[in-house]
Write an enzyme that holds these catalytic residues in place. Sequence first.
Site, PDB file in Angstrom:
ATOM      1  N   CYS A  51       5.538  -5.441  -4.515  1.00 43.98           N
ATOM      2  CA  CYS A  51       5.873  -4.587  -3.485  1.00 43.98           C
ATOM      3  C   CYS A  51       5.513  -5.060  -2.015  1.00 43.98           C
ATOM      4  O   CYS A  51       6.288  -5.810  -1.674  1.00 43.98           O
ATOM      5  CB  CYS A  51       4.947  -2.996  -3.789  1.00 43.98           C
ATOM      6  SG  CYS A  51       5.835  -1.868  -2.625  1.00 43.98           S
TER       7      CYS A  51
ATOM      8  N   GLU B  62       6.490  -2.277 -10.014  1.00 48.72           N
ATOM      9  CA  GLU B  62       5.223  -1.878  -9.875  1.00 48.72           C
ATOM     10  C   GLU B  62       4.712  -0.613 -10.265  1.00 48.72           C
ATOM     11  O   GLU B  62       5.239   0.355 -10.448  1.00 48.72           O
ATOM     12  CB  GLU B  62       4.860  -1.894  -8.415  1.00 48.72           C
ATOM     13  CG  GLU B  62       3.401  -1.805  -7.859  1.00 48.72           C
ATOM     14  CD  GLU B  62       3.110  -1.552  -6.423  1.00 48.72           C
ATOM     15  OE1 GLU B  62       3.951  -0.689  -5.891  1.00 48.72           O
ATOM     16  OE2 GLU B  62       2.506  -2.044  -5.949  1.00 48.72           O
TER      17      GLU B  62
ATOM     18  N   ASN C 287       7.196   0.217  -5.336  1.00 49.40           N
ATOM     19  CA  ASN C 287       7.369   1.627  -5.154  1.00 49.40           C
ATOM     20  C   ASN C 287       7.283   1.607  -3.591  1.00 49.40           C
ATOM     21  O   ASN C 287       6.063   1.771  -2.937  1.00 49.40           O
ATOM     22  CB  ASN C 287       5.928   2.143  -5.618  1.00 49.40           C
ATOM     23  CG  ASN C 287       5.881   2.441  -7.316  1.00 49.40           C
ATOM     24  OD1 ASN C 287       6.043   3.471  -7.579  1.00 49.40           O
ATOM     25  ND2 ASN C 287       5.751   1.329  -7.863  1.00 49.40           N
TER      26      ASN C 287
ATOM     27  N   GLU D 235      -4.164   2.611  -1.942  1.00 48.19           N
ATOM     28  CA  GLU D 235      -4.153   1.445  -2.611  1.00 48.19           C
ATOM     29  C   GLU D 235      -5.454   0.764  -2.618  1.00 48.19           C
ATOM     30  O   GLU D 235      -5.982   0.204  -3.562  1.00 48.19           O
ATOM     31  CB  GLU D 235      -3.118   0.643  -2.439  1.00 48.19           C
ATOM     32  CG  GLU D 235      -1.796   1.057  -3.373  1.00 48.19           C
ATOM     33  CD  GLU D 235      -0.732  -0.345  -3.180  1.00 48.19           C
ATOM     34  OE1 GLU D 235      -0.976  -1.257  -3.970  1.00 48.19           O
ATOM     35  OE2 GLU D 235       0.121  -0.133  -2.643  1.00 48.19           O
TER      36      GLU D 235
ATOM     37  N   ASN E 168      -3.914  -3.970  -8.964  1.00 47.04           N
ATOM     38  CA  ASN E 168      -2.579  -3.799  -9.312  1.00 47.04           C
ATOM     39  C   ASN E 168      -1.696  -5.026  -9.783  1.00 47.04           C
ATOM     40  O   ASN E 168      -1.720  -6.087  -8.995  1.00 47.04           O
ATOM     41  CB  ASN E 168      -1.950  -3.177  -7.953  1.00 47.04           C
ATOM     42  CG  ASN E 168      -0.522  -2.847  -7.975  1.00 47.04           C
ATOM     43  OD1 ASN E 168       0.059  -2.830  -8.943  1.00 47.04           O
ATOM     44  ND2 ASN E 168      -0.331  -1.984  -6.923  1.00 47.04           N
TER      45      ASN E 168
ATOM     46  N   LYS F 162      -1.742  -8.234  -7.387  1.00 47.40           N
ATOM     47  CA  LYS F 162      -1.193  -7.974  -6.263  1.00 47.40           C
ATOM     48  C   LYS F 162      -2.188  -8.695  -5.014  1.00 47.40           C
ATOM     49  O   LYS F 162      -3.383  -8.131  -5.001  1.00 47.40           O
ATOM     50  CB  LYS F 162      -0.840  -6.521  -6.078  1.00 47.40           C
ATOM     51  CG  LYS F 162      -0.292  -6.220  -4.706  1.00 47.40           C
ATOM     52  CD  LYS F 162       0.105  -4.920  -4.681  1.00 47.40           C
ATOM     53  CE  LYS F 162       0.915  -4.283  -3.460  1.00 47.40           C
ATOM     54  NZ  LYS F 162       1.244  -3.012  -3.648  1.00 47.40           N
TER      55      LYS F 162
HETATM   56  N1  CDV Z   1       3.230  -0.103  -3.011  1.00 46.04           N
HETATM   57  C1  CDV Z   1       3.383  -0.474  -1.891  1.00 46.04           C
HETATM   58  O1  CDV Z   1       2.863  -1.831  -1.616  1.00 46.04           O
HETATM   59  N2  CDV Z   1       4.039   0.104  -0.735  1.00 46.04           N
HETATM   60  C2  CDV Z   1       4.085  -0.536   0.587  1.00 46.04           C
HETATM   61  C3  CDV Z   1       4.110   0.961   1.596  1.00 46.04           C
HETATM   62  C4  CDV Z   1       2.873   1.667   1.512  1.00 46.04           C
HETATM   63  C5  CDV Z   1       4.660   0.301   2.965  1.00 46.04           C
HETATM   64  C6  CDV Z   1       5.483  -1.209   0.797  1.00 46.04           C
HETATM   65  O2  CDV Z   1       5.358  -2.446   1.350  1.00 46.04           O
HETATM   66  O3  CDV Z   1       6.508  -0.964   0.338  1.00 46.04           O
END
Ligand code: CDV
Length: 308
Positions: free
Chosen positions: A170, A47, A195, A144, A109, A126
């Site tokens: 993510c 990501e 991430n 975000e 995203n 996303k």
């Molecule tokens: N980039 C993300 O979506 N990170 C989230 C963190 C904030 C918990 C994740 O689910 O890994």
Amino acid sequence: MARSLTLAVCQTGPVQRAASRAETVGRLVHLLEQAAAAGADLAVFPELALTTFFPRWMLDDDEIEAFYETSCPGPETQPLYDAARRLSVGFALGYAERVVENGRVRRFNTMDLIGRDGALVGRYRKMHVPGQETPEPGTTVHLERRYFEPGNLGFPVFRFGDVRVGLALCNDRRWPETYRMLCLGGAEVALIGYNTPMLLDEAPALAHLRMFHNHLPMQAGAYQNTLWVAAAAKAGIEDGQALIGGSCIIAPTGEIAAQALSIGDEVVVYRADLDLIAACRRVNFDFARYRRPAEYRLIAERAGPPED
Ligand code: CDV
């Protein structure tokens, strides 16, 4: 005839704010070359692979533009697309997308799926955007929701050759709906970029579970939906924040078939046996025969449990 797809997870180490796009794209090209040398058909990058994970900061309006792509490929990212064509390897790339739709600036995203010819196959934005719009006391700053709207393209499934591929980013990987939507859309492979901070200030007692909570939903998602999952982290100490690694390729049995060991740039390759999907369906998950969609209406109607 047996069907397979050789997957490559291209984990990256940190991408510091000071890094130029050219430097970062050069790293990605090098990873794609390693994937191709190991026989990969399709690679997945993290990501927001082109920049630091900027939602960790409260930024001024004039600072944020530098983190978004207004076209992909653009002049600085073109070498990655050229490498895909030269190497005949597809890839999925996460990045911050700025687009004007109906005269309105929108920010997503985003992850694009690129074919072996370097051309766009399809786009995902996303869906589950975590965090806050402004910093909230007692929580890790994770903005975000300030910088991205939730996705508006659904959970599309694309053809990569004769293989059906879905994308996720993510936080999407923690939600069972992501995998079920991809499964019901016909996906055989889910490519995920992430991430994930090592520490969340609001739950320090859970810090030792970060990797478990990374793999648990992806293994369950793969198993319960008879999918191959390939997930790429951006890992290491990025602009002072520790991000977890643990990039991996997961079989439809729920087993981790291959996993990165470092928290730096690393390629993990595995030949995914696509016939295993049918075998897993025969054992437990004959969806059409056993699922009860009419009994699952609440899933589509309610976001969460009742308050009282
Ligand atoms: N980039 C993300 O979506 N990170 C989230 C963190 C904030 C918990 C994740 O689910 O890994």
